[in-house]
Design an enzyme around this catalytic site. Structure first.
Site, mmCIF file in Angstrom:
data_model
loop_
_atom_site.group_PDB
_atom_site.id
_atom_site.type_symbol
_atom_site.label_atom_id
_atom_site.label_comp_id
_atom_site.label_asym_id
_atom_site.label_seq_id
_atom_site.Cartn_x
_atom_site.Cartn_y
_atom_site.Cartn_z
ATOM 1 N N HIS A 201 0.813 -1.213 0.000
ATOM 2 C CA HIS A 201 0.000 0.000 0.000
ATOM 3 C C HIS A 201 0.845 1.262 0.000
ATOM 4 O O HIS A 201 0.385 2.330 -0.390
ATOM 5 C CB HIS A 201 -1.020 -0.046 1.131
ATOM 6 N N ARG A 345 -15.481 1.863 -1.036
ATOM 7 C CA ARG A 345 -15.216 0.538 -0.462
ATOM 8 C C ARG A 345 -15.223 0.665 1.054
ATOM 9 O O ARG A 345 -14.601 1.563 1.608
ATOM 10 C CB ARG A 345 -13.848 0.034 -0.929
ATOM 11 N N GLU A 444 -11.249 -10.826 -4.610
ATOM 12 C CA GLU A 444 -9.806 -10.787 -4.379
ATOM 13 C C GLU A 444 -9.299 -11.988 -3.597
ATOM 14 O O GLU A 444 -8.159 -12.003 -3.150
ATOM 15 C CB GLU A 444 -9.388 -9.464 -3.728
ATOM 16 N N ASN A 467 -4.461 -7.237 -6.680
ATOM 17 C CA ASN A 467 -3.303 -7.130 -5.782
ATOM 18 C C ASN A 467 -3.365 -8.258 -4.761
ATOM 19 O O ASN A 467 -2.368 -8.911 -4.461
ATOM 20 C CB ASN A 467 -3.303 -5.790 -5.035
ATOM 21 N N ASP A 468 -4.555 -8.439 -4.211
ATOM 22 C CA ASP A 468 -4.714 -9.535 -3.251
ATOM 23 C C ASP A 468 -4.937 -10.869 -3.942
ATOM 24 O O ASP A 468 -4.413 -11.891 -3.505
ATOM 25 C CB ASP A 468 -5.898 -9.240 -2.318
ATOM 26 N N CYS A 515 -9.715 -3.390 -10.241
ATOM 27 C CA CYS A 515 -9.132 -2.182 -9.633
ATOM 28 C C CYS A 515 -7.774 -2.437 -9.004
ATOM 29 O O CYS A 515 -7.244 -1.577 -8.314
ATOM 30 C CB CYS A 515 -10.105 -1.570 -8.628
HETATM 31 C C1 PEP Z 1 -6.606 -5.239 -4.589
HETATM 32 O O1 PEP Z 1 -6.408 -6.075 -3.708
HETATM 33 O O2 PEP Z 1 -6.343 -5.429 -5.792
HETATM 34 C C2 PEP Z 1 -7.177 -3.933 -4.256
HETATM 35 C C3 PEP Z 1 -7.500 -3.066 -5.189
HETATM 36 O O3 PEP Z 1 -7.314 -3.637 -2.940
HETATM 37 P P1 PEP Z 1 -6.085 -3.173 -2.039
HETATM 38 O O4 PEP Z 1 -4.896 -2.970 -2.931
HETATM 39 O O5 PEP Z 1 -6.507 -1.923 -1.355
HETATM 40 O O6 PEP Z 1 -5.907 -4.326 -1.105
HETATM 41 MG MG MG Z 2 -7.269 -5.815 -1.748
#
Ligand code: PEP
Ligand code: MG
Length: 593
Positions: A201, A345, A444, A467-468, A515
């Site tokens: 992050h 979110r 995710e 990402n997750d 996203c």
């Molecule tokens: C993700 O996991 O892709 C996402 C957009 O959420 P974050 O990066 O905030 O965990």
């Molecule tokens: Mg995420």
């Protein structure tokens, strides 16, 4: 990795992972450990006694806090967890440690914060060099205890990053998302860290703030001193310490060339639709962490906000925020963007996004722990407060709600029940809101992707959080630079999960977006388009490049690429096909990534 260049004495080149593009040059500010330098200052000789009293008060407070956390862990039947903190108490009880702090205050004439920081660093240096795993693990205990004492000495106001008065490049072992959230963009012009990865992050924040960043440099915090001149190339993942004038000129020219191309794209595409050459239209939205980024969302021509990471509101203050303050913040974003949609979110605290107050309940595996929607469903009062605030902001009819980290259909049903209850209470109070507010979920976890057909019936949209999704699919911690080489967005397993989710969503008539950071990589755009995605949500500054990538291909080309990619056996093969198509249809993109 350290690469000494014999032709350029005095200059040192370090290579890591570039996580936020751009070139920055400036003096380094070394944070040996986040917050450690915060309130440090020199004192007059007669003030040592006062500082020692402050230190003793802070030690008592720290001991009480650790004891309270232990009692809490015991009463929650957390098994052996409470005993973990015994090691922290041992550091606090270590007379040699405390005496060393006192001696440092007297000898170096620094305040208590300075004494703790210097002593902790000496301990960490010695322990880190010992060839014994058990002893080395004590490094973390010393750091944790020192941090806690520092906090108690200085109250909460230890946010060094907020206090920077001159432009600097921040060099740190690591930065927490809450640190980056309080970063002043005008003063922190770039950062480079030993740890980190592209989807941590902290990296996400760097892109949002549009400041160059390089992570996973292993030991930059040991190689650079405050005041050293540093050049950061966030595209190539290069950091040059004490660069030669030759290098400064070379990088200056390169940065200028990149800037010209990307400004040209921004200007020419701002009002153009995200549409392929043969007319397939997708939505191109922006990810938003903090309200200050709203200007960029509009400037780069995004069609709304596809992911408002609401937790940054909390992280930047390190505290829970009340309903009125939340409602005001969401309301400002919704009004500024109306009629464009804003997907808020719900809280995604946990993983690497820890609030300082939550330190006491730190888990062994926070990414697999009580994170995100699990935390909201556990603390229904906090969840309801947030839902009320979002509903209050929904009167402009452009707000949607999204639940993060869903791993089974029951969580969606429970969250929806709480939402309906909240609406009922607000109706009874005569409060206005959008009764048709749409709800979606993030996909995710592999569990959610594989059961997306079951989940689809309960929501109006999906947004793939790659990402997750990537970390959970490949079992690779998204913030651990030691396994970063395994973190492959084009891994065939990831592509199959994306494909499955898109098909399940479409079969039930709901739209599917993405996203995660993968959506912002223009090399992947044709592939994702071809897999049928309806929406891309990316950092605001990535909008022009992704739009350019969409407009450069035909949907037919994208579908052909997706078909080929889904038959590939390796991530590298898929990436090769993505590069080939980009080279053919939009070679300018290769100059910018
Ligand atoms: C993700 O996991 O892709 C996402 C957009 O959420 P974050 O990066 O905030 O965990
Ligand atoms: Mg995420």
């Amino acid at each position: 990795m350290y690469v000494a260049d014999p032709r350029r004495p005095g200059e040192t080149t370090l290579r890591g992972i570039g996580v936020s593009p751009g070139v920055a040059i400036g003096p380094a500010y070394l944070m040996l450990d986040t917050g450690f330098h915060a309130a440090e200052r020199r004192i007059a000789e007669g003030q040592a006694g006062e500082e020692i009293v402050r230190l003793e008060d802070a030690l008592i407070e720290t001991r009480q806090q650790i004891k309270a956390i232990q009692a809490n862990l015991d009463s929650n039947s957390a098994g052996g967890k409470a005993s973990i903190l015994d090691a922290h108490l041992m550091v606090l009880d270590d007379r040699a440690f405390i005496e060393e702090v006192i001696n440092t205050i007297r000898r170096d004439l620094v305040n208590a914060e300075g004494g703790v920081r210097k002593t902790a660093e000496r301990y960490v240096d010695i322990l880190a060099g010992v060839e014994d795993d058990y002893v080395r693990e004590r490094v973390a205990d010393v750091r944790d205890v020192a941090r806690r004492i520092m906090r108690n000495l200085s109250g909460r106001g230890t946010d060094l990053l907020e206090q920077l008065r001159h432009k600097h490049i921040i060099i740190a072992y690591d930065l927490a998302p809450s640190d980056t959230a309080s970063l002043r963009k005008d003063m922190a012009i770039a950062f480079a860290t030993d740890m980190g990865s592209p989807t941590s992050h902290t990296a996400v924040m760097a892109r949002a703030l549009e400041i160059p960043a390089v992570v996973a440099l292993h030991d930059i915090s040991r190689r650079v001193r405050t005041g050293d001149e540093v050049l950061i190339d966030g595209n190539r993942g290069v950091v040059i310490v004490n660069p030669t004038s030759e290098h400064l000129t070379e990088y200056g020219k390169m940065a200028e060339a990149r800037r010209t191309i990307s400004e040209g794209l921004t200007a020419s595409l701002r009002h153009a639709p995200a549409e392929t050459r043969d007319g397939r239209r997708v939505t191109l939205s922006a990810n938003l962490e903090q309200e200050e980024e709203l200007g960029a969302v509009l400037q780069y021509g995004a069609e709304g906000v596809g992911l408002f990471r609401s937790e940054y509101l909390f992280l930047s203050k390190n505290a829970l925020i009340g309903e009125d303050e939340q409602a005001a913040a969401y309301g400002r974003v919704a009004s500024r963007l109306a009629p464009a949609p804003v997907i808020i979110r719900t809280l995604d605290i946990g993983g690497d996004k820890l609030m300082r107050d939550a330190d006491g309940t730190r888990e062994a595996n926070p990414f697999l722990g009580c994170r995100s929607i699990r935390l909201s469903l556990r603390h229904v009062d906090v969840f309801k407060t947030q839902l009320r605030a979002i509903l209050r902001a929904s009167t402009r009819r452009n707000v949607k709600i999204m639940y993060p980290m869903i791993s089974n259909v029951g969580e969606v049903q429970r969250a929806n029940e709480i939402l309906e209850e909240t609406k009922g209470e607000m109706r009874a109070e005569g409060l206005d809101f959008d009764p048709a507010v749409e709800v979606g979920v993030m996909i995710e976890t592999p569990a959610a992707a594989l059961t997306s057909d079951c989940i689809a019936a309960h929501v109006k949209f999906f947004s793939l959080g790659t990402n997750d999704l990537i970390q959970y699919t490949i079992a690779v911690d998204r913030v651990n630079e030691r396994v970063a080489y395994l973190y492959e967005p084009t891994h065939p397993a990831v592509l199959r999960l994306i494909r499955h989710t898109v098909e399940a969503g479409h079969a039930q008539g709901i739209w599917v977006g993405l996203c995660g950071e993968m959506a912002a990589d223009p090399l992947m755009t044709p592939l994702l388009l071809g897999m049928g995605l309806d929406e891309f949500s990316v950092a605001p500054s990535a909008v022009p490049l992704v739009k350019d990538a969409v407009r450069a291909v035909t949907f037919a080309q994208a579908q052909a690429l997706a078909r080929t990619a889904l038959t590939c056996r390796t991530a590298a093969e898929v990436l090769g096909h993505c590069r080939d198509l980009t080279r053919e249809v939009a070679p300018e993109i290769l100059e910018l990534v």
